[in-house]
Design an enzyme around this catalytic site. Structure first.
Site, PDB file in Angstrom:
ATOM      1  N   ASP A 179      -1.902   0.162   3.609  1.00 20.72           N
ATOM      2  CA  ASP A 179      -1.953  -0.135   2.183  1.00 20.72           C
ATOM      3  C   ASP A 179      -0.499  -0.439   1.869  1.00 20.72           C
ATOM      4  O   ASP A 179       0.332   0.476   1.842  1.00 20.72           O
ATOM      5  CB  ASP A 179      -2.451   1.073   1.385  1.00 20.72           C
ATOM      6  CG  ASP A 179      -2.586   0.709  -0.087  1.00 20.72           C
ATOM      7  OD1 ASP A 179      -1.602   0.196  -0.642  1.00 20.72           O
ATOM      8  OD2 ASP A 179      -3.665   0.928  -0.669  1.00 20.72           O
ATOM      9  N   HIS A 180      -0.172  -1.710   1.677  1.00 22.40           N
ATOM     10  CA  HIS A 180       1.263  -2.038   1.652  1.00 22.40           C
ATOM     11  C   HIS A 180       1.989  -1.390   0.465  1.00 22.40           C
ATOM     12  O   HIS A 180       3.201  -1.252   0.479  1.00 22.40           O
ATOM     13  CB  HIS A 180       1.505  -3.554   1.754  1.00 22.40           C
ATOM     14  CG  HIS A 180       1.296  -4.309   0.477  1.00 22.40           C
ATOM     15  ND1 HIS A 180       0.061  -4.678   0.026  1.00 22.40           N
ATOM     16  CD2 HIS A 180       2.170  -4.778  -0.445  1.00 22.40           C
ATOM     17  CE1 HIS A 180       0.183  -5.341  -1.114  1.00 22.40           C
ATOM     18  NE2 HIS A 180       1.459  -5.410  -1.423  1.00 22.40           N
ATOM     19  N   HIS A 242      -4.680   0.132  -3.746  1.00 30.21           N
ATOM     20  CA  HIS A 242      -3.287   0.315  -4.178  1.00 30.21           C
ATOM     21  C   HIS A 242      -3.153   1.268  -5.368  1.00 30.21           C
ATOM     22  O   HIS A 242      -2.296   2.149  -5.384  1.00 30.21           O
ATOM     23  CB  HIS A 242      -2.657  -1.020  -4.574  1.00 30.21           C
ATOM     24  CG  HIS A 242      -2.770  -2.090  -3.534  1.00 30.21           C
ATOM     25  ND1 HIS A 242      -2.650  -1.848  -2.188  1.00 30.21           N
ATOM     26  CD2 HIS A 242      -2.980  -3.427  -3.646  1.00 30.21           C
ATOM     27  CE1 HIS A 242      -2.778  -2.989  -1.523  1.00 30.21           C
ATOM     28  NE2 HIS A 242      -2.986  -3.953  -2.382  1.00 30.21           N
TER      29      HIS A 242
HETATM   30  C1  BG6 Z   1      -2.808  -7.657  -2.368  1.00 31.02           C
HETATM   31  C2  BG6 Z   1      -3.886  -8.334  -3.161  1.00 31.02           C
HETATM   32  O1  BG6 Z   1      -3.311  -6.544  -1.696  1.00 31.02           O
HETATM   33  O2  BG6 Z   1      -1.753  -7.248  -3.231  1.00 31.02           O
HETATM   34  C3  BG6 Z   1      -3.332  -9.503  -3.945  1.00 31.02           C
HETATM   35  O3  BG6 Z   1      -4.914  -8.775  -2.294  1.00 31.02           O
HETATM   36  C4  BG6 Z   1      -2.147  -9.080  -4.784  1.00 31.02           C
HETATM   37  O4  BG6 Z   1      -4.332 -10.080  -4.780  1.00 31.02           O
HETATM   38  C5  BG6 Z   1      -1.136  -8.314  -3.936  1.00 31.02           C
HETATM   39  O5  BG6 Z   1      -1.560 -10.244  -5.334  1.00 31.02           O
HETATM   40  C6  BG6 Z   1      -0.044  -7.735  -4.828  1.00 31.02           C
HETATM   41  O6  BG6 Z   1       0.945  -7.179  -4.022  1.00 31.02           O
HETATM   42  P1  BG6 Z   1       2.433  -7.038  -4.527  1.00 31.02           P
HETATM   43  O7  BG6 Z   1       3.153  -6.353  -3.438  1.00 31.02           O
HETATM   44  O8  BG6 Z   1       2.931  -8.436  -4.816  1.00 31.02           O
HETATM   45  O9  BG6 Z   1       2.370  -6.247  -5.813  1.00 31.02           O
END
Ligand code: BG6
Length: 487
Positions: A179-180, A242
């Site tokens: 989960d980044h 997230h």
């Molecule tokens: C991803 C989603 O997991 O996270 C995208 O699939 C979203 O739709 C993205 O744009 C947002 O990530 P960050 O790091 O730019 O907030």
């Protein structure tokens, strides 16, 4: 550390080019990859090793957080990259891959490790895990690990089925679910701030905190992902994973020097204490929105239904706001407000903690109302602000906000993928989603999915470039609260 082969499924894909290669390059520059680390990229297209290395080089030149200047270090980094063609359904291709991995391991000696990274669509997860086991690729002399991207399932049942299939090839300890958001540096600080600072530690409960507001606002729309996004919406794409992970990271109470197992156990406890909604409650606690045409940063943008590839009359959610309650002694009666949406006014992920004001009688937001806030800026800026209510010396009887600020420069800070790949290579699962968390998150979200499917919850519209539908403000107003920092 023993030699490790990093086997990357989806090596010519967008995620690999934008995130994975730049992360590996920065780990290499920081001497965090050991000298016998090698990469085998996999894809359906025939690509020669040299062409693959050239693609990786382009990717790091385009996307690395540090400028790529030194050609000698780039050459030395690229030396460890090889490419194999592989069709995920062809068992023969896995056998060829095994031979190539074994050749490399023979050269390195010792008890080499294998890390399998699935940067491919979810429809391939089960097949790949099955073939890794069947082909013998799973029989590493050292450790083996599976790193897997989202989405982990489409709903509770499909997530359970996927987990069951993966667990036939890998144990829970070997599965690293990315989960980044958990790799973002400020998210990794949350528990430390709370644990090691006696001021914050003392305040971290329902005696002093009035409410918590978690926002992930994006300015982008569906981009070129209509086919995917129209089936998932904001609830599955951002909220189930997230946003609930941010809630867990904020709400956990950890003993000092907790082990990765304790961290995940405590996160599970938070999810277990989350008051569940039944389908009938959804309309009172959740706001579903979809953007219409509007203006973002001076540029006109079209509405969701006019985006290429979106079917006429789609009721997909591009915005979600929800009120959640954690029923434990620390958080009882503290609402957690969460919202996320596409095509909002700004790109900002942040957590705002509003403290109670002991002398204030009414909790409604008035003209001269200056809340005491602690703000965690998670991205794109990283920092921390404490807003204190202070007397305004120029206007007698009035108050103003005083700010104590700390911000970091993003070039110096490792990116989420650097943190996560580093931790996976070192066997530290603290910032990966355990199956328990994933399952409990789907359980919490499932009644909302059901209510959306049955259309028992209204779909509100919001103009692109706003902070979401007016109903999202009303959700907080019901309890005398107010989204802060929407300017
Ligand atoms: C991803 C989603 O997991 O996270 C995208 O699939 C979203 O739709 C993205 O744009 C947002 O990530 P960050 O790091 O730019 O907030």
């Amino acid at each position: 550390m023993e030699a490790t082969t990093f086997v990357l499924f989806g090596a010519t894909g967008d995620l690999a080019r934008r995130k994975i290669y730049p992360a590996l390059y920065n780990l290499f520059l920081d001497h965090k990859l050991n000298h016998s680390f090698s990469v085998i990229g996999l894809g359906r297209r025939e690509v020669a090793d040299e062409a693959f290395q050239a693609m990786v080089e382009r990717s790091i030149r385009d996307f690395s957080r540090r400028e790529v200047k030194d050609s000698a270090s780039v050459r030395s980094f690229l030396k460890s990259f090889r490419y194999n063609v592989l069709d995920v359904g062809h068992t023969e291709d896995y056998k060829k891959l095994l031979q190539r991995v074994e050749q490399q391991e023979k050269r390195a000696g010792g008890s080499p490790n294998r890390m399998f990274y699935l940067s491919v669509g979810p429809e391939f997860f089960e097949t790949i895990a099955f073939n890794i086991k069947q082909s013998g690729l799973g029989n590493a002399k050292g450790w083996k690990r599976l790193v897997i991207e989202k989405p982990f399932g489409h709903d509770l049942l499909s997530a359970q089925e996927l987990n069951q299939k993966l667990s036939e090839a890998f144990t829970e300890e070997e599965i690293y679910r990315i989960d980044h958001y958990l790799g973002k540096p400020m998210v990794q600080e949350l528990d430390v701030f709370q644990q090691s600072n006696p001021v914050l530690h003392a305040l971290w409960n329902n005696r002093y905190i009035s409410n918590v507001q978690i926002t992930a606002a994006e300015t982008v729309g569906v981009e070129e992902r209509a086919g995917y996004y129209d089936h998932v919406g904001a609830l599955r794409d951002m909220f189930q994973n997230h946003m609930l992970q941010l809630l867990m990271m904020l709400a956990i109470r950890l003993p000092k020097d907790s082990s990765p197992d304790e961290v995940r156990f405590k996160k599970k406890e938070v999810m277990e204490a989350l008051e569940s909604l039944d389908e009938g409650d959804v309309q009172f606690n959740v706001v579903r929105g979809q953007y219409t045409a509007g203006t973002i940063q001076g540029k006109p943008v079209q509405g969701y239904l006019s985006e290429p590839g979106i079917p006429a009359g789609s009721t997909n959610d591009t915005f979600i706001a929800a009120r959640l309650q954690i029923d434990d002694p620390f958080w009882k009666d503290v609402p957690f407000y969460i919202r996320t949406g596409k095509r909002m006014k700004e790109k900002s992920t942040r957590i705002v903690i509003e403290f109670k004001e002991p002398l204030k009688q009414s909790s409604s937001a008035g003209e001269n109302d200056i809340p005491n806030l602690l703000v965690f800026e998670i991205s794109p800026n990283e920092g921390l602000t404490l807003q204190l209510k202070a007397r305004d010396p120029q206007h007698k009887g009035k108050f103003k906000a005083m700010h104590i600020d700390f911000h970091t420069s993003s070039i110096e800070v490792p990116e989420a993928y650097e943190n996560l790949i580093h931790d996976a290579l070192h066997g530290d699962p603290s910032f990966f989603a355990h199956w328990n968390e994933v399952e409990l998150s789907w359980k919490w979200v499932q009644p909302i999915l059901n209510a959306f499917d049955k259309n028992t919850v209204p779909l509100h519209t919001y103009a692109a470039g706003s902070f979401g539908p007016a109903e999202s403000d009303q959700l907080l107003a019901k309890k005398g609260h107010h989204w802060w920092l929407d300017t």
